[in-house]
Design an enzyme around this catalytic site. Structure first.
Site, PDB file in Angstrom:
ATOM      1  CE  LYS A  73       2.027 -18.100  -3.663  1.00 60.12           C
ATOM      2  NZ  LYS A  73       1.046 -19.204  -3.863  1.00 60.12           N
ATOM      3  CG  ASP A  82     -13.123  -6.932   2.879  1.00 54.23           C
ATOM      4  OD1 ASP A  82     -13.452  -6.523   4.008  1.00 54.23           O
ATOM      5  OD2 ASP A  82     -12.965  -6.171   1.912  1.00 54.23           O
ATOM      6  CG  ASP A  94      -7.982  -5.160   1.454  1.00 58.60           C
ATOM      7  OD1 ASP A  94      -8.946  -4.691   2.089  1.00 58.60           O
ATOM      8  OD2 ASP A  94      -7.905  -5.117   0.210  1.00 58.60           O
ATOM      9  CE1 TYR A 147      -3.309  -2.847   0.758  1.00 56.12           C
ATOM     10  CE2 TYR A 147      -4.593  -0.855   1.107  1.00 56.12           C
ATOM     11  CZ  TYR A 147      -4.531  -2.207   0.873  1.00 56.12           C
ATOM     12  OH  TYR A 147      -5.693  -2.921   0.764  1.00 56.12           O
ATOM     13  CG  ASP A 193      -2.015 -20.265  -2.494  1.00 51.98           C
ATOM     14  OD1 ASP A 193      -1.284 -19.912  -1.547  1.00 51.98           O
ATOM     15  OD2 ASP A 193      -1.687 -21.170  -3.289  1.00 51.98           O
TER      16      ASP A 193
HETATM   17  C1  LIG Z   1       3.344 -23.572  -5.719  1.00 51.20           C
HETATM   18  C2  LIG Z   1       3.048 -22.111  -5.979  1.00 51.20           C
HETATM   19  C3  LIG Z   1       4.326 -21.370  -6.331  1.00 51.20           C
HETATM   20  C4  LIG Z   1       1.978 -21.938  -7.044  1.00 51.20           C
HETATM   21  C5  LIG Z   1       1.660 -20.480  -7.285  1.00 51.20           C
HETATM   22  O1  LIG Z   1       1.499 -19.679  -6.347  1.00 51.20           O
HETATM   23  O2  LIG Z   1       1.532 -20.116  -8.456  1.00 51.20           O
HETATM   24  C6  LIG Z   1       0.646 -22.629  -6.754  1.00 51.20           C
HETATM   25  O3  LIG Z   1       0.028 -22.066  -5.639  1.00 51.20           O
HETATM   26  C7  LIG Z   1      -0.236 -22.498  -7.956  1.00 51.20           C
HETATM   27  O4  LIG Z   1      -1.236 -21.771  -7.870  1.00 51.20           O
HETATM   28  O5  LIG Z   1       0.060 -23.086  -8.998  1.00 51.20           O
HETATM   29  C1  LIG Z   2     -10.821   1.481   0.746  1.00 47.67           C
HETATM   30  C2  LIG Z   2      -9.566   0.639   0.729  1.00 47.67           C
HETATM   31  C3  LIG Z   2      -8.372   1.481   0.371  1.00 47.67           C
HETATM   32  C4  LIG Z   2      -9.370  -0.099   2.047  1.00 47.67           C
HETATM   33  C5  LIG Z   2      -8.136  -0.965   2.027  1.00 47.67           C
HETATM   34  O1  LIG Z   2      -7.867  -1.683   1.071  1.00 47.67           O
HETATM   35  O2  LIG Z   2      -7.429  -0.930   3.048  1.00 47.67           O
HETATM   36  C6  LIG Z   2     -10.533  -0.998   2.466  1.00 47.67           C
HETATM   37  O3  LIG Z   2     -10.691  -2.051   1.582  1.00 47.67           O
HETATM   38  C7  LIG Z   2     -10.260  -1.506   3.854  1.00 47.67           C
HETATM   39  O4  LIG Z   2     -10.013  -2.710   3.992  1.00 47.67           O
HETATM   40  O5  LIG Z   2     -10.260  -0.727   4.796  1.00 47.67           O
END
Ligand SMILES: CC(C)[C@H](C(=O)O)[C@@H](O)C(=O)O
Ligand SMILES: CC(C)[C@H](C(=O)O)[C@@H](O)C(=O)O
Lengths: 361, 361
Positions: A194, A254, A250, A144, A226
């Site tokens: 990650k 959410d 973030d 950010y 992920d």
């Molecule tokens: C293993 C990892 C590096 C890979 C990625 O993040 O791309 C996996 O999560 C995928 O989505 O194929």
């Molecule tokens: C509005 C946006 C910039 C903000 C963020 O990403 O931090 C919101 O999504 C939050 O989580 O407070």
């Protein structure tokens, strides 16, 4: 009798009407627990753009500096979405306040109340399995705010770039926040990164491991972002505290909020090292229902309670508010969005819910 | 009779056993539709580390270069998790293959089959609402590969950084992929970004809008990544094609996969501009069940079908496989992980499911 000054930034959309209920609740607990709150209201967001020409006027910022805490409503709406990005309420007010006050520690609790488990988009057996997560999100660094960011090159090779950046000190302080929070909850920290791809995540993991040695009673696990988004859907009950960088927090917070199915109940706190903070509902300004008197005031009232707890150290008063809200929810005193289609006629207004909570204080 | 050479990289864990079923299915459709496939198998991943000293041996890479397509199994496992990051199977083989062959276009379909909707962790009313998403993920740029990345500074100010970077050309080609894919599906593209914070996302949005003008019949919407993870839980049926950068696509595609509740069914394709590609199951190597003969071969078989469709242009044969899989699922010929606890005795083996699919070809 302790005395505290609060900067009240109600903002746009439903902000003002839910803020009104929060201030009423605060005034009741302040008499009950014998402390004094001095409020000053300041314009912010779209309303400030319309009335003062900018989303975060100097007087508002000065008022926040002079206060002991900021109670924030919500900002933004379609009316201001066409402004240049840097002038829009989100960046010009929200991100500015976060960085100006170094509010690095963002606490976003998300919980499925038993009586409201049917609101969750998850299968009942999953939703009813003790979902009570606290997302601890780093809020003033990462991608950010990382420098450099910009655009360079020509033609089709023109490329834009952002920098994700974390220092050891920044990681350490947010990690500590997470471990301390977990020690008051279920003693588990799940750190989200990650680390199989990002250098920042490797440093993140290294420092989190270091901090963990000071908290031998807290279980620590690491999860790739992920996988975290998957586990949150498959079994959110497995989590206690989720420790995340700015961007991952973030996303995770959410997703957690949506999993509860009741965004209108969720407060958040953004705090700096001195304990000064800004407290606001997790949901947005909901311009579509603004002014109708049907918005849920609970998230704003719980934000006020987080303010009492985290910035003003008024734990009893905070507990009192939390309990009154719990009672209100389990008594079924609910705004319409929390009711199934065939019970909408039982919907209570913003004011009704505020009244009921106050009657329970 | 057309002739194609395939590099087969079965890898670790369940890779070899599910690959066996995919090759059987391919051999049936190749006789039926009169084409020839010449397979060569190469070591990759942990198996290659153990036998050749590195996750992606030169001979394997050369074999892939000489082939018309790569059929990939899965790699990695706890045995190799303690190696230095750059030597581990994921980075040394997977990321290397993606960048070496410029496999920028990653297609990850996720669908809830009606007969298997009960497997979804979502509420039945949400899961049964036509969930059929194709995530189109950019796979060779963004923060995975952006330079510079590294560590600098001293003591507590030591800071790590990664660069998220996209050029117009990179955004344009993946956006085109998404619009073309949508034109063969439900004519809707949802582009996922964080344009309220990231400069890369602003360029992303600008170029996606430009590409959209060439596809006037396709509806385009933009969603912030945080909102996307929420909407996927609240109502995944609203999506058709989700167009994402590398990191956001990693997150979104895994969340989509989990929402189906049946990761063992999901294939993926990673393709370059020449149509050359690598095809692999979305799930991992599942070392815990490797060798037991109970792994689900469907994702690997559908990966083979994606190979026929996207790299070899053998559409009829691909359709034939897809239909056989559909029939198999709706006939309830399922491996154990797809069955409820009280029906596990009806679980079919890897071989059984392979046999049944082949009987339907
Ligand atoms: C293993 C990892 C590096 C890979 C990625 O993040 O791309 C996996 O999560 C995928 O989505 O194929
Ligand atoms: C509005 C946006 C910039 C903000 C963020 O990403 O931090 C919101 O999504 C939050 O989580 O407070």
């Amino acid at each position: 009798m302790s005395k505290h000054s609060i900067a009240v930034l109600a903002g746009d959309g439903i902000g003002p009407e839910v803020m009104e209920q929060a201030l009423r609740a605060l005034s009741v607990v302040s008499s009950k627990y014998d402390f004094e709150l001095a409020y000053k209201e300041y314009p912010v967001g779209g309303f400030a753009i319309d009335t003062c020409g900018e989303a975060l006027p100097k007087e508002t910022l000065a008022g926040c500096e002079a206060a002991d805490a900021i109670l924030f409503g919500s900002i933004g709406g379609p009316k201001w979405d066409t402004l240049p990005l840097d002038l829009r309420p989100e960046r010009a007010a929200l991100l500015k306040l976060r960085s100006h006050f170094d509010l690095f520690s963002n606490l976003r609790p998300a919980k499925i109340y038993e009586s409201l488990a049917h609101l969750s988009p998850l299968r009942p057996d999953i939703a009813k399995n003790n979902v009570d997560v606290l997302v601890v999100r780093e809020l003033t660094s990462g991608i950010y705010f990382g420098q450099p960011k910009g655009i360079e090159g020509e033609g089709e090779q023109t490329n834009a770039f952002d920098t994700m950046r974390y220092s050891k000190a920044e990681i350490r302080r947010i990690a500590k926040t997470a471990f301390i929070a977990a020690s008051k909850r279920k003693n588990k920290v799940t750190s989200v990164d990650k680390a199989n791809v990002l250098v920042t995540s490797r440093l993140w993991r290294e420092i989190v491991e270091e901090v963990a040695t000071d908290y031998p009673d807290i279980e620590l696990e690491h999860l790739y972002i992920d996988n975290a988004t998957m586990q949150l859907v498959a079994n959110p009950g497995q989590f206690d505290v989720m420790l995340c960088s700015n961007l991952f927090g973030d996303i995770v917070s959410d997703e957690c909020a949506m999993i509860t199915g009741s965004m209108g109940l969720l407060p958040s706190a953004s705090i700096n090292e001195a304990g000064f903070g800004m407290f606001e509902p997790a949901g947005g300004s909901a311009p579509d229902i603004a002014g109708l008197g049907i918005a849920n005031p609970v998230a704003q009232i719980l934000s006020a309670s987080m303010m009492l707890r985290h910035s003003l150290n008024l734990t009893e008063a905070a507990d009192c508010i939390d309990n009154a809200v719990l009672k209100t929810l389990s008594d079924g005193v609910l705004t319409g969005e929390l009711l199934p289609a065939d019970q909408k006629q039982n919907a209570k207004s913003t004011q009704d819910v505020g009244d009921y909570i106050i009657s329970q204080l």
